[in-house]
Design a protein around this motif. Structure first.
Motif, PDB file in Angstrom:
ATOM      1  N   ASN A  57      45.669  23.652  26.151  1.00 41.49           N
ATOM      2  CA  ASN A  57      46.528  24.496  26.985  1.00 41.49           C
ATOM      3  C   ASN A  57      45.793  24.835  28.270  1.00 41.49           C
ATOM      4  O   ASN A  57      44.651  24.414  28.479  1.00 41.49           O
ATOM      5  N   LYS A  58      46.454  25.613  29.126  1.00 45.65           N
ATOM      6  CA  LYS A  58      45.850  25.992  30.413  1.00 45.65           C
ATOM      7  C   LYS A  58      45.642  27.499  30.491  1.00 45.65           C
ATOM      8  O   LYS A  58      46.418  28.280  29.946  1.00 45.65           O
ATOM      9  N   LEU A  59      44.578  27.875  31.174  1.00 46.12           N
ATOM     10  CA  LEU A  59      44.306  29.264  31.505  1.00 46.12           C
ATOM     11  C   LEU A  59      44.006  29.356  32.992  1.00 46.12           C
ATOM     12  O   LEU A  59      43.789  28.341  33.661  1.00 46.12           O
ATOM     13  N   LYS A  60      43.996  30.582  33.486  1.00 49.67           N
ATOM     14  CA  LYS A  60      43.755  30.788  34.912  1.00 49.67           C
ATOM     15  C   LYS A  60      42.708  31.889  35.090  1.00 49.67           C
ATOM     16  O   LYS A  60      42.649  32.847  34.323  1.00 49.67           O
ATOM     17  N   THR A  61      41.862  31.709  36.074  1.00 49.85           N
ATOM     18  CA  THR A  61      40.948  32.769  36.478  1.00 49.85           C
ATOM     19  C   THR A  61      40.936  32.817  38.007  1.00 49.85           C
ATOM     20  O   THR A  61      41.601  32.002  38.655  1.00 49.85           O
ATOM     21  N   GLY A  62      40.210  33.740  38.571  1.00 48.59           N
ATOM     22  CA  GLY A  62      40.214  33.852  40.035  1.00 48.59           C
ATOM     23  C   GLY A  62      39.002  34.566  40.561  1.00 48.59           C
ATOM     24  O   GLY A  62      38.191  35.106  39.800  1.00 48.59           O
ATOM     25  N   THR A  63      38.879  34.583  41.867  1.00 48.05           N
ATOM     26  CA  THR A  63      37.733  35.219  42.515  1.00 48.05           C
ATOM     27  C   THR A  63      38.188  35.814  43.842  1.00 48.05           C
ATOM     28  O   THR A  63      39.148  35.323  44.449  1.00 48.05           O
ATOM     29  N   TYR A 114      42.106  41.871  31.562  1.00 48.68           N
ATOM     30  CA  TYR A 114      41.230  42.993  31.884  1.00 48.68           C
ATOM     31  C   TYR A 114      40.479  42.807  33.199  1.00 48.68           C
ATOM     32  O   TYR A 114      39.632  43.609  33.543  1.00 48.68           O
ATOM     33  N   CYS A 115      40.795  41.735  33.906  1.00 53.00           N
ATOM     34  CA  CYS A 115      40.230  41.523  35.232  1.00 53.00           C
ATOM     35  C   CYS A 115      41.334  40.905  36.095  1.00 53.00           C
ATOM     36  O   CYS A 115      41.225  39.767  36.544  1.00 53.00           O
ATOM     37  N   PRO A 116      42.438  41.652  36.309  1.00 52.51           N
ATOM     38  CA  PRO A 116      43.610  41.074  36.978  1.00 52.51           C
ATOM     39  C   PRO A 116      43.398  40.868  38.470  1.00 52.51           C
ATOM     40  O   PRO A 116      42.529  41.485  39.090  1.00 52.51           O
ATOM     41  N   SER A 117      44.215  40.001  39.033  1.00 55.22           N
ATOM     42  CA  SER A 117      44.200  39.792  40.480  1.00 55.22           C
ATOM     43  C   SER A 117      44.760  41.027  41.167  1.00 55.22           C
ATOM     44  O   SER A 117      45.427  41.862  40.540  1.00 55.22           O
ATOM     45  N   PRO A 157      33.569  41.719  47.022  1.00 51.49           N
ATOM     46  CA  PRO A 157      34.441  42.893  46.839  1.00 51.49           C
ATOM     47  C   PRO A 157      35.100  42.868  45.465  1.00 51.49           C
ATOM     48  O   PRO A 157      36.188  42.314  45.297  1.00 51.49           O
ATOM     49  N   ASN A 158      34.451  43.463  44.506  1.00 57.05           N
ATOM     50  CA  ASN A 158      34.902  43.425  43.111  1.00 57.05           C
ATOM     51  C   ASN A 158      36.187  44.245  42.947  1.00 57.05           C
ATOM     52  O   ASN A 158      36.193  45.453  43.145  1.00 57.05           O
ATOM     53  N   GLY A 159      37.281  43.566  42.589  1.00 56.66           N
ATOM     54  CA  GLY A 159      38.549  44.265  42.371  1.00 56.66           C
ATOM     55  C   GLY A 159      39.705  43.715  43.176  1.00 56.66           C
ATOM     56  O   GLY A 159      40.833  44.186  43.040  1.00 56.66           O
ATOM     57  N   ILE A 160      39.448  42.712  44.032  1.00 61.36           N
ATOM     58  CA  ILE A 160      40.551  42.137  44.823  1.00 61.36           C
ATOM     59  C   ILE A 160      40.577  40.608  44.719  1.00 61.36           C
ATOM     60  O   ILE A 160      40.716  39.898  45.703  1.00 61.36           O
ATOM     61  N   SER A 161      40.477  40.128  43.485  1.00 58.43           N
ATOM     62  CA  SER A 161      40.665  38.697  43.240  1.00 58.43           C
ATOM     63  C   SER A 161      42.075  38.316  43.682  1.00 58.43           C
ATOM     64  O   SER A 161      43.036  39.029  43.407  1.00 58.43           O
ATOM     65  N   THR A 162      42.226  37.177  44.374  1.00 59.16           N
ATOM     66  CA  THR A 162      43.530  36.811  44.928  1.00 59.16           C
ATOM     67  C   THR A 162      43.646  35.306  45.158  1.00 59.16           C
ATOM     68  O   THR A 162      42.644  34.618  45.330  1.00 59.16           O
ATOM     69  N   SER A 163      44.894  34.834  45.148  1.00 59.10           N
ATOM     70  CA  SER A 163      45.172  33.441  45.506  1.00 59.10           C
ATOM     71  C   SER A 163      46.185  33.371  46.647  1.00 59.10           C
ATOM     72  O   SER A 163      46.799  32.335  46.886  1.00 59.10           O
ATOM     73  N   GLY A 221      38.313  29.114  25.616  1.00 53.56           N
ATOM     74  CA  GLY A 221      39.276  30.160  25.959  1.00 53.56           C
ATOM     75  C   GLY A 221      38.690  31.504  26.318  1.00 53.56           C
ATOM     76  O   GLY A 221      39.416  32.490  26.441  1.00 53.56           O
ATOM     77  N   THR A 222      37.362  31.572  26.498  1.00 54.59           N
ATOM     78  CA  THR A 222      36.745  32.848  26.870  1.00 54.59           C
ATOM     79  C   THR A 222      36.624  32.956  28.387  1.00 54.59           C
ATOM     80  O   THR A 222      36.801  31.978  29.113  1.00 54.59           O
ATOM     81  N   THR A 223      36.310  34.158  28.848  1.00 54.49           N
ATOM     82  CA  THR A 223      35.989  34.365  30.255  1.00 54.49           C
ATOM     83  C   THR A 223      34.693  35.166  30.321  1.00 54.49           C
ATOM     84  O   THR A 223      34.433  35.993  29.455  1.00 54.49           O
ATOM     85  N   GLY A 224      33.870  34.918  31.308  1.00 50.26           N
ATOM     86  CA  GLY A 224      32.630  35.684  31.435  1.00 50.26           C
ATOM     87  C   GLY A 224      31.387  34.880  31.106  1.00 50.26           C
ATOM     88  O   GLY A 224      31.399  34.035  30.213  1.00 50.26           O
ATOM     89  N   TYR A 225      30.318  35.174  31.854  1.00 53.00           N
ATOM     90  CA  TYR A 225      29.049  34.477  31.671  1.00 53.00           C
ATOM     91  C   TYR A 225      28.453  34.760  30.289  1.00 53.00           C
ATOM     92  O   TYR A 225      27.895  33.873  29.642  1.00 53.00           O
TER      93      TYR A 225
END
Length: 626
Positions: free
Chosen positions: A194-200, A275-278, A308-314, A372-376
């Motif tokens: 399946n697919k997942l999404k992350t951002g920065t 828990y880390c939304p855009s 700037p932690n808190g404004i992940s966007t695409s 399927g995890t996120t995070g280092y």
């Protein structure tokens, strides 16, 4: 390496790949780490930090098992902060900002000095599989390398796509290509993909920010450490992190342009981290908030960029500029790199055994974001476990994984392999029902003995472990033997702050059971000086065990009950009304009443049914046997 069979091949040089390759090579296995770009090994692809709520517990466990993440951040940290310090010790978590370059340099140092380990810069385009068993890999130069075990740690690179507004291009992260051919091959097998999404977020040039307007946070002093090793690390210069907020104008810009966001115009259909939304999600889903907090985190001592932690966007780059310039202190800020979203393939972790070996292809282990995890931290801990089990398999020894009550890594593995995930999985202290047993401060006491048996640690670390146990025993004996008389000056002073007065002789151990008393308060008295040359962290650990003894005893009892039920496979009563059980959430009651699981194992498979809920149910059944 092309002419002989290697014990272990690790594909991917991220946090999972580095820990996996170091673990297997420490266990005496010839190991080859293959990565697309050696310069990006151990890269902090998104935020330049390690640790945080629940995540720091994983880092401490990695360290206790001989991993390198804790030491790398101790060497490279430029801002250390203990989170939840005012709360209980079970949820206290360390977080550190890193100098990106120094962190990468530290990881490379550990890799290069490790025996039995080689690094190859190349792309793996195919797994060589025979009779559902992996025997090697094929590279993009058509050469083949054969191995007994292969560990796949591809992160966000399997069919990774990057989104910036209408601009869509292939890549696992900016300036790196994605793994297309390998992804296509995996689809030919019976993996559930399946697919997942992350951002920065976008990066901002440091000299274009008006810091005079903003509040800041300093690093904790004395500087805390992640590693249990007592090396005299010369910490880097500690610098400030700054704080600002979005505002109504920011929110208006985003709302007016939301149709340009790939997440909201239907271009991206996969789920991102809850828990880390855009910033788009924050504005659209939490409309009652007039502002959202943004931490401005430096990327390094000699780096000219701010994260700037808190404004992940695409959103498109032109909109990102408007968003940034609408924020207090960033009115004239210049973006050096745009924010973007990454969509990638992951494999359902329910297709793995708890030791992270694939159920579909023998001798293939998977670790990190591919599961399927996120995070280092989540990735690194999985990599370590995969590396350990690869080593055990080469040595023809029984494979191992921690249980839920033994480590946060056990919670992570159990959650993933038992229930799977439909969104990027992130660790929190709230996920661990036995968190009083799984504290940051006792990770070494829980896991270092095992690390010694697996040959993952050196004699120096073992010496520190034995010394810690000796010091804990010494302090406990002192607490038992130092008495305060009922008519003493000390007792009169102590009674002034107690709700329930002490009327007879008492030792320090029993005194610390009072909630109003802690060891820091007792240090002002002369009798405490009898405890000499002991690190306060040792005293604090003894104090924790004394204060929470009753709760710890209860949690150990709950573990025994669960083991008994799982072993006997006890059947639950049919058509039972779970609303009779106090302490269960409405969601848990609804799902249990709906599915009516026949036993404990089937109850645990229901989405949303936590082990904490199971403990409540089992306690109820024990009290009401009929």
């Amino acid at each position: 390496m092309f002419n002989k069979k290697i014990d272990v091949i690790v594909i991917g040089g991220g946090h999972a790949g580095t820990e996996a390759s170091i673990a297997s090579s420490k266990m005496g296995c010839s190991t080859l780490l293959i990565t697309n770009n050696i310069n990006n090994i151990g890269s902090l692809s998104c935020n330049p930090s390690i640790g945080g709520i629940g995540k720091s517990h994983l880092v401490k466990e990695i360290d206790a098992l001989g991993g390198v993440m804790a030491r790398a951040i101790d060497y490279s940290g430029i801002h250390f902060k203990i989170l939840n310090f005012s709360k209980g010790i079970a949820v206290r978590s360390l977080r550190a900002q890193a100098d990106r370059f120094t962190y990468h340099k530290a990881i490379m140092f550990f890799l290069k000095k490790q025996k039995n380990l080689n690094i190859l810069q190349s792309e793996v385009i195919k797994l060589i599989i025979k009779n559902k068993k992996i025997i090697g890999v094929k590279l993009n130069n058509k050469k083949k390398i054969y191995s007994k075990i292969t560990i796949l740690t591809t992160g966000t690179f399997l069919s990774g796509k990057i989104y910036i507004g209408k601009n869509i291009f292939s890549g696992g992260r900016i300036n790196d290509f994605s793994s297309i051919k390998l992804s296509k091959q995996l689809k030919k097998f019976s993996f559930n993909i399946n697919k997942l999404k992350t951002g920065t977020p976008p990066r901002i040039l440091i000299n274009t920010i008006n810091f005079k307007k903003l509040n800041y946070q300093k690093s904790d002093i004395p500087i805390p450490k992640f590693s249990f090793l007592k090396n005299n690390i010369k910490h880097l210069k500690q610098i400030k992190c700054f704080l600002t907020y979005t505002n109504e104008n920011t929110h208006k810009i985003i709302k007016n342009n939301i149709y340009k966001s790939p997440m909201y115009n239907g271009t991206i259909k996969s789920i991102g981290p809850r828990y880390c939304p855009s910033i788009e999600d924050k504005i659209m889903k939490f409309k009652h908030h007039n502002s959202h907090q943004i931490f401005l985190e430096p990327e390094g001592l000699f780096n000219n960029e701010i994260y700037p932690n808190g404004i992940s966007t695409s959103l498109p780059f032109s909109i990102q500029k408007k968003i940034i310039n609408s924020i207090y202190g960033l009115e004239k800020a210049v973006i050096s790199k745009p924010g973007y979203a990454v969509e990638y393939n992951y494999l359902d972790p329910r297709d793995l055994y708890f030791n992270l070996e694939s159920k579909i292809i023998k001798n293939l282990f998977l670790a990190g974001q591919i599961n399927g995890t996120t995070g280092y931290e989540e990735a690194a801990s999985q990599g370590l476990l995969a590396g350990i089990n690869a080593g055990l398999k080469i040595l023809k020894k029984p494979l191992w994984y921690p249980k839920r009550h033994e480590a946060y890594l056990g919670v992570l593995i159990n959650d993933l392999c038992l229930k799977g995930t439909k969104e990027p999985y992130r660790m929190f202290t709230s996920r661990a029902e036995y968190r009083l047993l799984l504290r940051e401060d006792n990770a070494d006491l829980r896991l270092t003995k095992l690390a010694k048996e697996l040959n993952l640690i050196n004699n120096l670390r073992w010496k520190f472990y034995l010394l810690k146990k000796k010091n804990i025993k010494y302090v406990l004996n002192k607490f038992n033997n130092i008495n305060i008389l009922s008519n003493s000056k000390e007792n009169k002073k102590i009674n002034k702050i107690l709700k329930k007065k002490i009327k007879k002789k008492i030792n320090i151990k029993n005194l610390l059971k009072y909630p109003e008393i802690n060891f820091k308060y007792l240090t002002k008295f002369d009798f405490f000086k009898k405890i000499k040359n002991i690190d306060f962290s040792i005293i604090e650990q003894v104090e924790t065990n004394i204060k929470y003894k009753g709760y710890i005893k209860r949690q150990k009892k709950e573990i025994k009950i669960q083991k008994l039920y799982q072993k006997k496979n006890n059947y639950f009563k049919k058509k039972f009304d779970y609303s009779k059980i106090k302490g269960l959430s409405n969601e848990v009651i609804y799902k249990l009443n709906l599915y009516q699981p026949s036993n404990l194992n089937k109850a645990l498979l229901i989405s949303g049914i936590t082990p904490a809920a199971i403990s409540i149910i089992l306690n109820y059944f024990k009290k009401n046997k009929n």
